[in-house]
Design a protein around this motif. Structure first.
Motif: not given
Length: 103
Positions: A26-28, A51-53
């Motif tokens: 995430q964020g990449v 997803l939140g995890d």
């Protein structure tokens, strides 16, 4: 890690593959690149979402062969970030998707 394999079937059979990707994904730009790969493979519908995890979920519907190509890329391709593992399940398509979306 043992990888569950899809049940025996014809490569052209319609399938639904749902994958959960773990790692630094995430964020990449992982979702953008996953969508681009799905579009490059062609004839896939579905989505990719965070997803939140911290995992990324990928849902792809199309021929079993094309879904398997996307799964192979998720596991071993030149993805952004760092993939530590991928878990997937196979099912029958549910439909309702237009194209391949980022959610």
């Amino acid at each position: 890690m043992d990888r569950p394999s899809p049940p025996p079937a014809e490569d052209s059979e319609a399938a639904r593959m749902t994958a959960w990707v773990r790692g630094r994904v995430q964020g990449v730009g992982f979702r953008w690149h996953t969508r681009a790969r799905a579009l490059a493979i062609g004839e896939l519908r579905g989505f990719v979402s965070n997803l939140g995890d911290g995992r990324v979920q990928v849902v792809a519907e199309g021929s079993r062969e094309r879904c398997a190509l996307l799964l192979e890329w998720l596991r071993e391709g030149d993805t952004p970030g760092r993939v530590e593992g991928v878990t997937e399940i196979w099912d029958t398509p549910r439909g309702g998707y237009e194209g391949f979306a980022i959610r």
